[in-house]
Design a protein around this motif. Structure first.
Motif, PDB file in Angstrom:
ATOM      1  N   VAL A  38       0.975  -0.945   0.263  1.00 56.41           N
ATOM      2  CA  VAL A  38       0.121   0.529   0.250  1.00 56.41           C
ATOM      3  C   VAL A  38       0.671   1.349  -0.451  1.00 56.41           C
ATOM      4  O   VAL A  38       1.853   1.742   0.751  1.00 56.41           O
ATOM      5  CB  VAL A  38      -0.998   0.014   1.326  1.00 56.41           C
ATOM      6  N   PRO A  39       0.491   2.087  -0.741  1.00 57.63           N
ATOM      7  CA  PRO A  39       1.813   3.409  -1.082  1.00 57.63           C
ATOM      8  C   PRO A  39       1.357   4.076  -0.074  1.00 57.63           C
ATOM      9  O   PRO A  39      -0.343   4.706  -0.303  1.00 57.63           O
ATOM     10  CB  PRO A  39       1.645   3.579  -2.907  1.00 57.63           C
ATOM     11  N   VAL A  40       1.923   4.673   0.216  1.00 55.69           N
ATOM     12  CA  VAL A  40       1.402   6.027   1.342  1.00 55.69           C
ATOM     13  C   VAL A  40       1.944   7.271   1.160  1.00 55.69           C
ATOM     14  O   VAL A  40       2.994   7.270   1.468  1.00 55.69           O
ATOM     15  CB  VAL A  40       1.247   6.050   3.173  1.00 55.69           C
ATOM     16  N   GLY A  41       1.439   8.139   1.651  1.00 54.45           N
ATOM     17  CA  GLY A  41       1.856  10.231   0.835  1.00 54.45           C
ATOM     18  C   GLY A  41       2.013   9.880  -0.358  1.00 54.45           C
ATOM     19  O   GLY A  41       1.138   8.929  -2.022  1.00 54.45           O
ATOM     20  N   GLY A  42       2.943  11.114  -1.143  1.00 57.67           N
ATOM     21  CA  GLY A  42       2.619  11.807  -2.574  1.00 57.67           C
ATOM     22  C   GLY A  42       1.400  11.376  -3.313  1.00 57.67           C
ATOM     23  O   GLY A  42       0.837  12.192  -2.452  1.00 57.67           O
ATOM     24  N   ASP A  43       1.086  10.830  -3.979  1.00 56.90           N
ATOM     25  CA  ASP A  43      -0.261  11.330  -5.021  1.00 56.90           C
ATOM     26  C   ASP A  43      -1.079   9.806  -5.074  1.00 56.90           C
ATOM     27  O   ASP A  43      -1.705   9.445  -5.851  1.00 56.90           O
ATOM     28  CB  ASP A  43      -0.161  11.499  -6.163  1.00 56.90           C
ATOM     29  N   ALA A  44      -0.918   9.266  -3.932  1.00 53.88           N
ATOM     30  CA  ALA A  44      -1.698   7.629  -3.462  1.00 53.88           C
ATOM     31  C   ALA A  44      -2.907   8.071  -2.732  1.00 53.88           C
ATOM     32  O   ALA A  44      -2.919   9.231  -2.404  1.00 53.88           O
ATOM     33  CB  ALA A  44      -0.339   7.072  -2.708  1.00 53.88           C
ATOM     34  N   PRO A  45      -3.870   7.149  -2.401  1.00 53.94           N
ATOM     35  CA  PRO A  45      -5.345   7.603  -1.836  1.00 53.94           C
ATOM     36  C   PRO A  45      -5.416   7.788  -0.445  1.00 53.94           C
ATOM     37  O   PRO A  45      -4.082   7.096  -0.510  1.00 53.94           O
ATOM     38  CB  PRO A  45      -6.029   6.476  -2.544  1.00 53.94           C
ATOM     39  N   ILE A  46      -5.751   8.499   0.004  1.00 52.76           N
ATOM     40  CA  ILE A  46      -5.419   8.350   1.645  1.00 52.76           C
ATOM     41  C   ILE A  46      -6.130   7.230   1.803  1.00 52.76           C
ATOM     42  O   ILE A  46      -7.254   6.805   1.983  1.00 52.76           O
ATOM     43  CB  ILE A  46      -5.963   9.468   2.106  1.00 52.76           C
ATOM     44  N   SER A  47      -5.734   6.612   2.855  1.00 59.64           N
ATOM     45  CA  SER A  47      -5.548   4.967   3.309  1.00 59.64           C
ATOM     46  C   SER A  47      -6.593   5.152   4.595  1.00 59.64           C
ATOM     47  O   SER A  47      -6.048   6.616   5.596  1.00 59.64           O
ATOM     48  CB  SER A  47      -4.740   4.341   3.059  1.00 59.64           C
ATOM     49  N   VAL A  48      -7.298   3.845   4.497  1.00 64.36           N
ATOM     50  CA  VAL A  48      -8.143   3.920   5.737  1.00 64.36           C
ATOM     51  C   VAL A  48      -7.458   2.556   6.536  1.00 64.36           C
ATOM     52  O   VAL A  48      -7.603   1.531   6.579  1.00 64.36           O
ATOM     53  CB  VAL A  48      -9.408   3.695   5.858  1.00 64.36           C
ATOM     54  N   GLN A  49      -7.410   3.408   7.997  1.00 61.34           N
ATOM     55  CA  GLN A  49      -6.584   2.304   9.049  1.00 61.34           C
ATOM     56  C   GLN A  49      -7.498   1.488  10.357  1.00 61.34           C
ATOM     57  O   GLN A  49      -8.556   2.828  10.633  1.00 61.34           O
ATOM     58  CB  GLN A  49      -5.080   2.422   9.996  1.00 61.34           C
ATOM     59  N   THR A  50      -7.491   0.814  10.532  1.00 62.72           N
ATOM     60  CA  THR A  50      -8.039   0.301  12.777  1.00 62.72           C
ATOM     61  C   THR A  50      -7.161  -0.242  12.806  1.00 62.72           C
ATOM     62  O   THR A  50      -6.001  -0.620  12.718  1.00 62.72           O
ATOM     63  CB  THR A  50      -9.282  -0.462  11.880  1.00 62.72           C
ATOM     64  N   MET A  51      -7.376  -0.915  14.786  1.00 61.20           N
ATOM     65  CA  MET A  51      -6.050  -1.746  15.290  1.00 61.20           C
ATOM     66  C   MET A  51      -7.538  -2.852  15.689  1.00 61.20           C
ATOM     67  O   MET A  51      -8.275  -2.438  16.357  1.00 61.20           O
ATOM     68  CB  MET A  51      -5.679  -0.818  16.724  1.00 61.20           C
ATOM     69  N   THR A  52      -6.778  -3.727  16.082  1.00 58.95           N
ATOM     70  CA  THR A  52      -7.708  -4.755  16.134  1.00 58.95           C
ATOM     71  C   THR A  52      -7.093  -4.785  17.830  1.00 58.95           C
ATOM     72  O   THR A  52      -6.777  -4.074  18.482  1.00 58.95           O
ATOM     73  CB  THR A  52      -6.732  -6.837  16.590  1.00 58.95           C
ATOM     74  N   ASN A  53      -8.583  -5.454  18.757  1.00 65.08           N
ATOM     75  CA  ASN A  53      -8.626  -5.376  19.593  1.00 65.08           C
ATOM     76  C   ASN A  53      -8.321  -6.436  20.796  1.00 65.08           C
ATOM     77  O   ASN A  53      -8.684  -6.247  21.384  1.00 65.08           O
ATOM     78  CB  ASN A  53      -9.963  -4.264  19.767  1.00 65.08           C
TER      79      ASN A  53
END
Length: 376
Positions: A22-37
């Motif tokens: 997954v590219p992050v930054g530059g012109d890459a789409p803004i990625s959506v994250q989460t965290m397991t519990n």
């Protein structure tokens, strides 16, 4: 020139890193994250939760690795996951080494908190050897003691200074595959810190309002804080931190992006709050439609309006629309044009079929375009 310049968002220029694939930054789409519990050592429970988050659209998922049992389980978790896994390390540098070897795509670790310079070098070497990126996560609730003494309290300058200190430790070892977060539960503090940091560094920024609260309150706080930053072009990836199931964090994250027209996934519903003029129960109808259409990933729009006051105008702007009429007979709009009527009893099933058919049509058109471009 844009037809609607007042809707333009000028995104901050940042360099791009990779978190797994997954590219992050530059012109890459803004990625959506989460965290397991879940307890990370419980592989089955953790993978089941990751799967639900993937279905909700998560691009990147973080798991906590506080002990050796967690990093031991991480290898199985990484193999089972369809998205990159970030290992969240709790001060112990050996967990970072183990997580990197286990296949983590990214290490969430503040290099200044893990001890000596030699330990930092070991972690950087492990990250380089395994193709890991690093996420520096500064938090107003856990600022370094010397910074609290210097500034007296958590403030934007303290968060930014902490971030720059951690960044320098990585850059001193010629490591540049990192992103940074400067989170706070206070919306004003977080936004100000991100704004200052954005002017100082060119690395990707991970957005979040930490410890935002429960589903409703946390959604509002996150939308205000993250939304403001995105509106000003700041942010390359985000997590909405809620006291709720992680898949709900993903859905809220996409709703924030959809509201700003930055990234669309699934059905964007335009609906009225309802009143005495409504020709059908708008609130219950929207609830059922959102549930029935949660599997749709294709970006499209649906308007659900209870009467003809605003219904036709909103329907002109959406792919599919329905406006309440009299005697249980309602008008259906396709591509903004009046098309046919539907009765109360058939309305929800009918709209679901129309949305599914429209999604299939959009997907087929996209595949055809891709084939033509590939042939050229």
């Amino acid at each position: 020139m844009s037809v609607r310049p007042w809707r333009d968002i000028m995104r901050r220029k940042s360099r791009q890193i990779m978190v797994g694939n997954v590219p992050v930054g530059g012109d890459a789409p803004i990625s959506v994250q989460t965290m397991t519990n879940t307890v990370t050592a419980d592989v089955t429970a953790t993978v089941d939760q990751i799967r639900r988050c993937e279905e909700a659209g998560a691009d990147i998922i973080r798991v906590s690795c506080p002990d050796v049992e967690s990093t031991t389980a991480l290898k199985q978790i990484v193999r089972a996951a369809q998205v990159p896994i970030v290992a969240d390390i709790h001060f112990h540098y050996k967990r970072a080494l183990e997580a990197a070897d286990a296949g983590a795509a990214c290490l969430r670790i503040n290099p200044g908190n893990i001890g000596s310079a030699s330990r930092v070098k070991e972690v950087v070497d492990a990250a380089k050897a395994n193709g890991c990126s690093i996420r520096i996560g500064v938090n107003a609730g856990s600022l370094e003691k010397d910074l609290l003494e210097k500034y007296g309290e958590p403030c934007p300058e303290a968060l930014v200074e902490s971030a720059l200190d951690h960044i320098k430790l990585l850059q001193d070892h010629d490591f540049h595959e990192f992103k940074v977060a400067v989170k706070a539960s206070d919306v004003f503090l977080a936004v100000a810190a991100y704004q200052q940091l954005a002017e100082t560094v060119d690395c990707p920024l991970h957005l979040g309002i930490t410890e935002a609260g429960g589903f409703v309150g946390g959604t509002v706080k996150s939308a205000i804080g993250i939304g403001n930053l995105l509106w000003f072009g700041i942010g390359d990836t985000l997590r909405v931190s809620l006291s709720a199931e992680p898949e709900e964090e993903v859905r809220v994250g996409f709703e924030i992006l959809k509201a700003l027209g930055i990234r669309n996934r699934g059905v964007r519903v335009v609906s009225c709050p309802s009143c005495a003029r409504q020709g059908f129960d708008v609130i219950r109808t929207v609830e059922k439609l959102e549930e029935r259409l949660s599997h749709i990933r294709t970006p499209m729009s649906l308007s659900v309006l209870g009467c003809v006051v605003n219904g036709p105008g909103e329907a002109r702007e959406t792919d599919i629309g329905i406006t309440g009429g009299g005697a249980g007979k309602h008008m259906v709009y396709l591509s903004g044009v009046t098309d046919h009527h539907v009765q109360d009893a058939d309305m929800i099933d009918h709209i679901v079929r129309l949305v599914e058919a429209k999604a299939a049509e959009i997907e087929a058109a996209g595949e055809a375009t891709a084939q033509v471009q590939a042939a050229e």
